[in-house]
Structures are given as C-alpha cells and as structure tokens.
Write an enzyme that holds these catalytic residues in place. Structure first.
Site, short mmCIF file in Angstrom:
data_model
loop_
_atom_site.label_atom_id
_atom_site.label_comp_id
_atom_site.label_asym_id
_atom_site.label_seq_id
_atom_site.Cartn_x
_atom_site.Cartn_y
_atom_site.Cartn_z
N GLU A 271 -67.25 90.19 -21.63
CA GLU A 271 -67.67 90.79 -22.89
C GLU A 271 -68.83 91.77 -22.68
OE1 GLU A 271 -66.08 90.47 -25.83
OE2 GLU A 271 -64.64 89.40 -24.56
N TRP A 274 -67.25 94.81 -21.46
CA TRP A 274 -66.60 95.47 -22.60
C TRP A 274 -67.60 96.37 -23.33
CZ3 TRP A 274 -61.76 96.04 -24.68
CH2 TRP A 274 -61.68 96.42 -26.02
N TRP A 302 -53.59 107.85 -44.62
CA TRP A 302 -54.22 106.62 -45.08
C TRP A 302 -54.23 106.61 -46.61
CZ3 TRP A 302 -55.11 103.27 -41.25
CH2 TRP A 302 -55.31 103.77 -39.96
N ASN A 337 -66.89 87.19 -34.32
CA ASN A 337 -66.08 88.23 -33.68
C ASN A 337 -64.60 88.17 -34.07
OD1 ASN A 337 -65.63 90.38 -31.61
ND2 ASN A 337 -64.38 88.77 -30.70
N TRP A 355 -59.74 103.58 -41.20
CA TRP A 355 -60.63 102.75 -40.38
C TRP A 355 -62.09 103.18 -40.49
CZ3 TRP A 355 -63.53 105.37 -36.83
CH2 TRP A 355 -63.07 106.63 -36.44
N TRP A 378 -63.18 99.39 -34.20
CA TRP A 378 -62.41 99.69 -35.40
C TRP A 378 -61.14 100.45 -35.04
CZ3 TRP A 378 -61.94 98.30 -40.33
CH2 TRP A 378 -62.95 97.49 -40.88
#
Length: 474
Positions: A271, A274, A302, A337, A355, A378
């Site tokens: 993580e 990441w 959208w 998370n 988004w 996102w």
C-alpha cells in the site's frame, strides 16, 4: 558559515527525517523556517484538510520553539512571499522538499529561474516518497501505467533507506522577522461540523508516531484480513500524516523493520508503494487531476442529477453501506478504504455521475485528501484511469455489505436508525416486513429513505454505456 537560509516547509511538517532541514543545518548558520498559506493555486486545500493543517502547524511551531527556533507564517502567492522574505532578511538560499502537484511543480520551476537570476540558491530534496517519479521506468524507458510491474520494480531495485535524526537544537530566529499567527489563517471552520474529528485524530508529528506504533503493535499482524472489515480499525490510518509529511514513508519502513520481520508487513508495504505509484501517475500524466487518463472516456456522457449527488453526499441513498460510509466521512473526515471503493462505484457506475464530482467532494471532506491518490483512485473505480478496474467491475453495495460487515456492526454505528433491525434485513432494510420495521422503529420511506435507484437496472445501463464507449473509441 554565515549564510542566512530560508527553510520552506510545505508537505513535510516534521523535524525527523527531513532532508531539507538536515541540508540547511549543514550549510547555513541562520535558518528561517517558513510556511506560506497560499490559496491562489489550483486544488487549494479543502475544509477538512484546512482543519488538519491548523493543528499540524501548531504542532510544528511548538517543536521548533522547543528547539530554540520559531515558525514564520505568511499568506499570499508563494513566489512573491519568498522574494519578500529574501529582501527582508538578506537570505541567499531557499531549501525545501519536493512536492508533486502539477501546478506546484510548475510554480517551483518558475521560482527556481527567478531566484537563480538573482543569485539565490534554490535547492529541492526528496523527502516525501520512497523514490522520485522520474527515476522509475519500465524496460522501454517509459513510466509505468500498471501497478504490479511498478511494485515489482520497487522490490527489485529498492530505495534509499537513510534516515535523518531529529535535531536537538536549532538556530534562533530574529524577532525582527514578523510572522502571522496560525489563528489568523482562518483554517478552522466557522460552524462545528468538525467536532467529531477531535475524537479520532491527533495531527502533528507526535500523533503520527503514536498512530504508527499503535498500528504496528495492535493491527499489523491481521492487516491482510482486517483491512477489508470496516467495523474494525484494521488499517494504519496514517494517510493524513503522510500527506502532510508529519512522518516519512522511509521512517515508517524503518520502524516496521525494527518491530519485526518485514514479511509480516508485505501487504502494508504494498500500500505504501501504491502511494508512490499514485504520485508517479500524477507526475507523468498531470492532466489526470481533471481529465481521464483513458482518452476513450474524454467525451463519455455522464449524467447530471443534483438529487442523487446530494443524497450520496448526505448519506441518504437508501443503501446502508453507502450511507454509513458517507456519514463516517462527514463525522470523522475519513472513510474506510473498502467503503471508499463501494461509494465511488455506486456514484460513478450505478449513478453514472462524473467521477470528478465525487473526487471534489472527497477533496473537501477528507482529512487525508491527497491530489495524487484522490485523482488516481477515483479514476480507478470509474474505469477510466491507469491500471483501472475493468469497466464491468461494479461493486454491489448489498453483497459487499453482507460479506464485509456480516453482523452489521459498521452499519449500526453510522446509520443508527437501522440499529434495531435484525441481521437478515439490515443490509436490505426495504425488504423487511412491516411488522419488523415497526418493531425496529424504522419505517422505510419515513425513518430511513427507500433506495434512490435500482441496482440491477442501473448496473445493466452502465455496462451498456461503457461497452458502447469502449467499442466506439477502440
């Protein structure tokens, strides 16, 4: 050694393992610690971040004072403020640690040129990531667009493990140098929506270390399983401390090694890498703060629904796990998370809301709002970013809730109107018979909203829309 140097704090509000600070101590006799509150840049801190910043600056100022120094606070456009302080003090150098937001990188380059033309040194150090983004490339010399090979590259090549100790004493700062007060920055909200934050967070370097040691002691061993259970404090909760630089990622890994075998922390280390990946994406593809990485989604249609967006923001969608997450966010400035992925999928896939509207809400309400992570994550959920989840991956909020909050503990905490419903119905309260609703004193449509949309129908519509977009642009 008679130089006067400005030490510019940005997203590195700490004294431990601070490369710019160590370089300043080695190179100058007089050091002026400076923080500039600059609201003129793109993606200026949101409300929750401002709350955190107020307390983090207070903690940093106290640390500096204890060591004989003091923090100089100024407001305004950063380039002008730095130049003004140089003119006031005769400083011939500015040291700082690198930050990676596109607008701030551009500003730093402009400032570097301006100072160089005036004979002022501008030195930037790496103190916020494991590796600089421009040092990590694939075999073709290109930036990574998929996380797994990026992760393997880190494990194969490693990173600098050197840790700088906290200095015991710092040079004094002349009282002639004026400073604004932290309270004058108006970072705290004028209404008390932040009251719940104080029970959950201790901003500042001391709070970061306290949180790290709690996590390593109590939760690391079960991290690989507990991190998916929203009713447990199974994650590190270090993300806001890392964003504001109250602790370095290198120091976290050093403490992890000191506590025990690194193998136990492999999932946690993944993580942390990441996080570096998110900053690498932002560095190499700066347009992803506002536009999708995947060009096939540049003109994706959208939907616009003020009603749905507001219900989502307020935790009133009628889907308990979504509403629990959004209410946790409002009350604590944080969200588990896995629940972040669920609520993001619900908004972008089922709701077909852009988004970026979700990213902007998170930016304003998360204490750990980080432009690199927020933008990439996102887009990952929406299916239009690097290493994105496949377009057909849509998180079902009911099955996710049943799987990861089986007993409804998380739901009962954050959606108390559902607290008396039996486990059988708490994940889908609209299915509870009238007598069950009456016994639980929770009438659907009155005490708790009916589902704002149909999961099956919106899933099928999203799949069709995504499929058409990808086919059209391929």
């Amino acid at each position: 050694m008679s130089r006067t140097l400005i030490l510019w704090f940005r997203q590195d509000l700490r004294l431990h393992d601070n490369p710019a600070l160590q370089a300043a101590l080695a190179d100058a006799e007089r050091i002026i610690p400076l923080y500039i509150h600059d609201d003129t840049t793109a993606w200026a801190p949101g409300a929750a971040s401002r709350w955190w910043l107020h307390h983090s600056l207070t903690a940093l100022a106290d640390q500096l004072k204890q060591r004989g120094s003091r923090l100089i606070l100024r407001t305004g456009e950063s380039t002008g403020v730095v130049q003004q302080l140089i003119d006031e003090t005769g400083a011939d150098a500015v040291y700082c640690n690198r930050i990676y937001e596109p607008a701030l990188l551009k500003r730093d380059k402009q400032l570097h040129r301006q100072l160089k033309d005036n004979g002022i040194t501008f030195s930037v150090y790496q103190g916020n990531l494991l590796r600089e983004p421009d040092t990590v490339h694939n075999l073709s010399g290109q930036p990574y667009k998929v996380f797994t090979p990026f992760y393997k590259c880190y494990l194969r090549e490693g990173w600098d493990n050197h840790i700088y100790k906290t200095p015991g004493q710092l040079p004094g700062v002349s009282t002639r140098i004026k400073s604004e007060k932290i309270a004058d920055l108006d970072l705290l909200p004028t209404i008390g929506w932040d009251s719940g934050f104080y029970d959950h967070w201790q901003p500042g370097e001391a709070g970061a270390w306290k949180q790290l040691r709690r996590f390593l002691r109590d939760d690391l061993a079960d991290y690989h399983q507990a991190r998916d259970v929203p009713s447990l404090q199974g994650t590190s909760c270090l993300s806001p401390h890392l964003h504001f630089g109250e602790i370095s990622v290198r120091a976290i890994l050093a403490e992890l090694d000191r506590q025990g075998p690194r193998k136990q922390g492999e999932g946690f280390i993944r993580e942390l890498i990441w996080r570096d990946f998110a900053h690498s994406v932002l560095f190499h593809f700066p347009h992803t703060t506002d536009k999708p990485f995947d060009e096939r989604f540049r003109n994706f249609k959208w939907k616009q629904s003020k009603k749905l967006l507001q219900a989502w923001q307020q935790g009133q969608t009628g889907y308990p796990i979504v509403d629990a997450g959004m209410r946790e966010l409002w009350h604590t400035g944080y969200m588990h998370n896995r629940v972040r992925m669920i609520v993001a999928s619900f908004l972008t896939k089922n709701g077909m809301i852009h988004w970026k509207q979700g990213a902007e809400w998170f930016w304003d309400t998360l204490v750990d709002a980080d432009l690199a992570a927020n933008s990439m994550n996102w887009q990952w959920v929406a299916g239009c970013g690097v290493d994105a989840a496949p377009y057909f991956r849509i998180f079902n909020p009911v099955t996710q809730s049943q799987k990861f909050d089986k007993e409804g503990l998380y739901l009962r905490r954050w959606v108390p109107e559902l607290a008396s419903l039996p486990n059988k119905y708490i994940h889908e309260p609209w299915k509870a018979p009238d007598e069950i609703q009456q016994a639980a004193e929770c009438i659907i449509g009155e005490d708790y909203p009916e589902p704002i949309l149909d999961l099956k129908a919106t899933r099928e519509a999203a799949l069709e829309a995504y499929k058409k977009q990808i086919t059209r642009k391929s």
